[in-house]
Design a protein around this motif. Sequence first.
Motif, short mmCIF file in Angstrom:
data_model
loop_
_atom_site.label_atom_id
_atom_site.label_comp_id
_atom_site.label_asym_id
_atom_site.label_seq_id
_atom_site.Cartn_x
_atom_site.Cartn_y
_atom_site.Cartn_z
N ALA A 68 0.84 -1.20 0.00
CA ALA A 68 0.00 0.00 0.00
C ALA A 68 0.87 1.25 0.00
N LEU A 69 2.09 1.13 -0.53
CA LEU A 69 2.98 2.27 -0.63
C LEU A 69 2.45 3.27 -1.66
N GLY A 70 2.60 4.54 -1.37
CA GLY A 70 2.16 5.55 -2.34
C GLY A 70 2.29 6.94 -1.78
N THR A 71 2.44 7.91 -2.68
CA THR A 71 2.55 9.30 -2.28
C THR A 71 1.82 10.16 -3.31
N THR A 72 2.00 11.46 -3.25
CA THR A 72 1.45 12.38 -4.24
C THR A 72 2.58 13.23 -4.79
N MET A 73 2.34 13.88 -5.92
CA MET A 73 3.35 14.75 -6.50
C MET A 73 3.68 15.89 -5.55
N ARG A 74 2.67 16.42 -4.86
CA ARG A 74 2.91 17.55 -3.95
C ARG A 74 3.82 17.14 -2.80
N ILE A 75 3.57 15.97 -2.23
CA ILE A 75 4.38 15.51 -1.12
C ILE A 75 5.76 15.06 -1.60
N ALA A 76 5.81 14.36 -2.74
CA ALA A 76 7.09 13.88 -3.26
C ALA A 76 8.00 15.04 -3.68
N GLY A 77 7.41 16.04 -4.32
CA GLY A 77 8.18 17.21 -4.70
C GLY A 77 8.74 17.19 -6.11
N SER A 78 8.78 16.02 -6.73
CA SER A 78 9.28 15.92 -8.09
C SER A 78 8.81 14.61 -8.70
N GLU A 79 8.86 14.51 -10.03
CA GLU A 79 8.47 13.27 -10.69
C GLU A 79 9.40 12.13 -10.30
N ALA A 80 10.69 12.42 -10.17
CA ALA A 80 11.65 11.38 -9.82
C ALA A 80 11.37 10.82 -8.43
N ALA A 81 11.07 11.70 -7.49
CA ALA A 81 10.78 11.26 -6.12
C ALA A 81 9.47 10.47 -6.07
N PHE A 82 8.48 10.91 -6.84
CA PHE A 82 7.21 10.19 -6.90
C PHE A 82 7.42 8.79 -7.46
N ARG A 83 8.17 8.68 -8.54
CA ARG A 83 8.42 7.37 -9.15
C ARG A 83 9.15 6.44 -8.17
N ARG A 84 10.06 7.00 -7.39
CA ARG A 84 10.81 6.17 -6.44
C ARG A 84 9.87 5.50 -5.44
N VAL A 85 8.89 6.25 -4.94
CA VAL A 85 7.97 5.70 -3.93
C VAL A 85 6.92 4.79 -4.55
N ASP A 86 6.35 5.20 -5.67
CA ASP A 86 5.21 4.46 -6.24
C ASP A 86 5.61 3.37 -7.23
N GLY A 149 -11.49 7.33 0.15
CA GLY A 149 -12.15 8.01 1.25
C GLY A 149 -11.60 7.59 2.59
N GLY A 150 -11.41 8.56 3.49
CA GLY A 150 -10.90 8.27 4.82
C GLY A 150 -10.12 9.44 5.38
N ASP A 151 -9.71 9.33 6.61
CA ASP A 151 -8.98 10.40 7.29
C ASP A 151 -7.48 10.16 7.20
N ARG A 152 -6.81 11.01 6.44
CA ARG A 152 -5.36 10.91 6.30
C ARG A 152 -4.66 11.69 7.40
N GLU A 153 -3.40 11.29 7.68
CA GLU A 153 -2.59 12.04 8.63
C GLU A 153 -2.17 13.39 8.03
N GLU A 154 -1.90 13.39 6.70
CA GLU A 154 -1.51 14.64 6.06
C GLU A 154 -2.70 15.25 5.33
N PHE A 155 -2.70 16.58 5.22
CA PHE A 155 -3.80 17.29 4.56
C PHE A 155 -3.55 17.34 3.05
N ARG A 156 -4.56 16.93 2.27
CA ARG A 156 -4.48 17.00 0.82
C ARG A 156 -5.65 17.84 0.32
N ALA A 157 -5.37 19.11 0.04
CA ALA A 157 -6.44 20.05 -0.30
C ALA A 157 -7.22 19.61 -1.53
#
Length: 209
Positions: A68-86, A149-157
């Motif tokens: 269930a690993l995953g992030t967002t572009m906003r949190i990752a900060g770059s396409e390379a960082a996003f690809r690394r996590v996802d 749907g659900g309550d995340r620890e981080e805010f995603r506007a």
Amino acid sequence: MKLLVVGSTGLVGRHALTLALAHPQIETVVAPVRRPLPAHPRLLSPVVDFDALPADAPWWHVDAVVCALGTTMRIAGSEAAFRRVDHDYPLAVARLARAHGATTYALNSALGADTGSRVFYSRVKGEVEHDLAAMGFDSLTFVRPGLIGGDREEFRAGERAAMVVLRALHPVLPKRWRINPAERIAQALIDAAVHARPGMHVVSSQALV
């Protein structure tokens, strides 16, 4: 059985971990994490660096993996960082677990996963599915939710705004575009790991409403 859960501190992963620890067919849950988890008699939670996973750790010997690993572009900060996590992390976990005998893998992917997509997010999700399919798991399941749907620890506007709109339109929306509760997604992942149906399977967003 012995189950490995990665991404256990995220929204879907937290539910998957809870379900796994309560499941009568799962004797041990291994949940590698960056920070320690609360103790549980059936839980082993080694603290790891996902950029340098320990290749010979004995806890890789599991029957199945739920990712269930995953992030967002906003949190990752770059396409390379996003690809690394996802992409890179799920594959690294898959290779090591497979090398130590795991035969089943269930991935929390995404609606629209497609190696040919023009959307970077969807393309990465498609690529990780494609690469996992080449690893030779006896049972491989891709769970493809839409908006979770659900309550995340981080805010995603962006997600918060989309939730408001989709909840208002829920009665008239096609099932594939409705909100998918994190609990339903986690249940699909655990079911896939426990039942380990031979071959490759997709759980669509419609099935997660």
